[in-house]
Motif scaffolding. Structure first.
Motif, PDB file in Angstrom:
ATOM      1  N   THR A  46      95.331  26.413  89.314  1.00 28.31           N
ATOM      2  CA  THR A  46      95.648  27.714  88.730  1.00 28.31           C
ATOM      3  C   THR A  46      96.933  28.280  89.322  1.00 28.31           C
ATOM      4  O   THR A  46      97.738  28.905  88.608  1.00 28.31           O
ATOM      5  CB  THR A  46      94.490  28.696  88.954  1.00 28.31           C
ATOM      6  OG1 THR A  46      93.290  28.145  88.407  1.00 28.31           O
ATOM      7  CG2 THR A  46      94.772  30.029  88.269  1.00 28.31           C
TER       8      THR A  46
ATOM      9  N   LEU B 214      96.864  23.209  83.709  1.00 25.46           N
ATOM     10  CA  LEU B 214      95.526  23.115  84.296  1.00 25.46           C
ATOM     11  C   LEU B 214      94.931  21.724  84.104  1.00 25.46           C
ATOM     12  O   LEU B 214      94.173  21.248  84.957  1.00 25.46           O
ATOM     13  CB  LEU B 214      94.590  24.163  83.672  1.00 25.46           C
ATOM     14  CG  LEU B 214      94.819  25.628  84.026  1.00 25.46           C
ATOM     15  CD1 LEU B 214      93.755  26.494  83.379  1.00 25.46           C
ATOM     16  CD2 LEU B 214      94.814  25.851  85.537  1.00 25.46           C
TER      17      LEU B 214
ATOM     18  N   LEU C 132      89.873  28.272  86.775  1.00 22.20           N
ATOM     19  CA  LEU C 132      89.989  29.699  87.064  1.00 22.20           C
ATOM     20  C   LEU C 132      88.793  30.198  87.864  1.00 22.20           C
ATOM     21  O   LEU C 132      88.918  31.097  88.708  1.00 22.20           O
ATOM     22  CB  LEU C 132      90.120  30.497  85.770  1.00 22.20           C
ATOM     23  CG  LEU C 132      91.406  30.295  84.971  1.00 22.20           C
ATOM     24  CD1 LEU C 132      91.376  31.116  83.696  1.00 22.20           C
ATOM     25  CD2 LEU C 132      92.628  30.651  85.796  1.00 22.20           C
TER      26      LEU C 132
END
Length: 255
Positions: free
Chosen positions: A87, A104, A231
């Motif tokens: 992230t 990502l 995340l």
């Protein structure tokens, strides 16, 4: 047996603690997140045992701090740190949403991930050094709280992608059961922090966790269109660091 099945899945996925092999069925994954915060309790228990051992062996402070930084990574295998670093790379690209989601998925490590890793470990070492050995039990509440909030977010926040780890666990999870269980873990975490470090430390840590949580939700929706497994790891690492910092500040102030 289904609860034991779910517990094994949770610990197999989110820790390096040896577990029996089980099939990852939809029924087993349905309640797996309900056991996720227990890994935080295990980490806190390891910290308490390590604190006793460090005091008994009169371990030098530098060694105590360095080992203290490694304990969460050793127990989890670094799965959440991986998300934090991915992230960091994505956010530091300052690209559009699609570009960030693409980063990502990239298995390569970027320069910003390396930089952020060093910064994180040094920051964690700094705040851990400020937590007295007799109050290290506060970590049990801190690491439980971060996982309770993370588990709640996995089943509650919009998803940035239809595939991936977070989406898979969210689809399979019993949403109401997970949300209710995470709330219970959150209350238990506050009580653990209060018992080990006092109510002022517990309040400071809870406020820090809440601030990081709402910041995480805003960032995830604005920059990525929802949350992902990476995340979730990013949030968990930040929540732990800032809670540790809040506890350290309270203890340093003599409260």
């Amino acid at each position: 047996m289904k609860w034991l099945h779910s517990l094994i899945i949770a610990f197999s996925m989110y820790s390096k603690i040896p577990m029996p092999e089980v099939s990852w069925t939809d029924e087993g994954m349905k309640y797996a997140l309900c056991f996720f915060p227990l890994i935080g309790l295990v980490i806190g228990g390891v910290y308490v045992l390590f604190g006793w051992a460090a005091a008994f062996l009169e371990l030098p402070e530098t060694a105590r701090v360095c080992i203290g930084v490694l304990i969460p990574l050793a127990v989890t295998g670094g799965i959440h740190m991986d998300g934090y670093l991915d992230t960091a790379d994505a956010r530091c690209s300052y690209g559009d949403r699609e570009k960030k989601l693409e980063i990502l998925k990239d298995p390569h490590t970027g320069a910003f991930a390396v930089i952020r890793c060093g910064m994180y470990l040094l920051g964690f070492a700094a705040v851990f050094s400020m937590i007295p050995g007799e109050k290290v039990g506060v970590t049990a509440g801190i690491f439980t709280m971060s996982r309770a909030l993370s588990g709640w977010a996995v089943v509650s926040f919009p998803k940035a992608k239809k595939d991936g780890l977070a989406a898979s666990f969210s689809r399979s999870a019993a949403e109401r059961s997970v949300q209710g269980t995470m709330a219970v873990y959150g209350i238990a975490a506050v009580c653990l922090m209060a018992a080990a470090g006092g109510w002022k430390a517990a309040c400071a840590c809870t406020a820090a966790a809440a601030a990081v949580f709402f910041s995480y939700r805003r960032m995830a929706l604005k920059e990525f269109g929802g949350m992902t497994g990476d995340l979730a790891g990013y949030f968990l690492q930040r929540a732990e660091l800032w809670q540790m910092a809040a506890a350290a500040a309270v203890f340093a102030a003599g409260f």
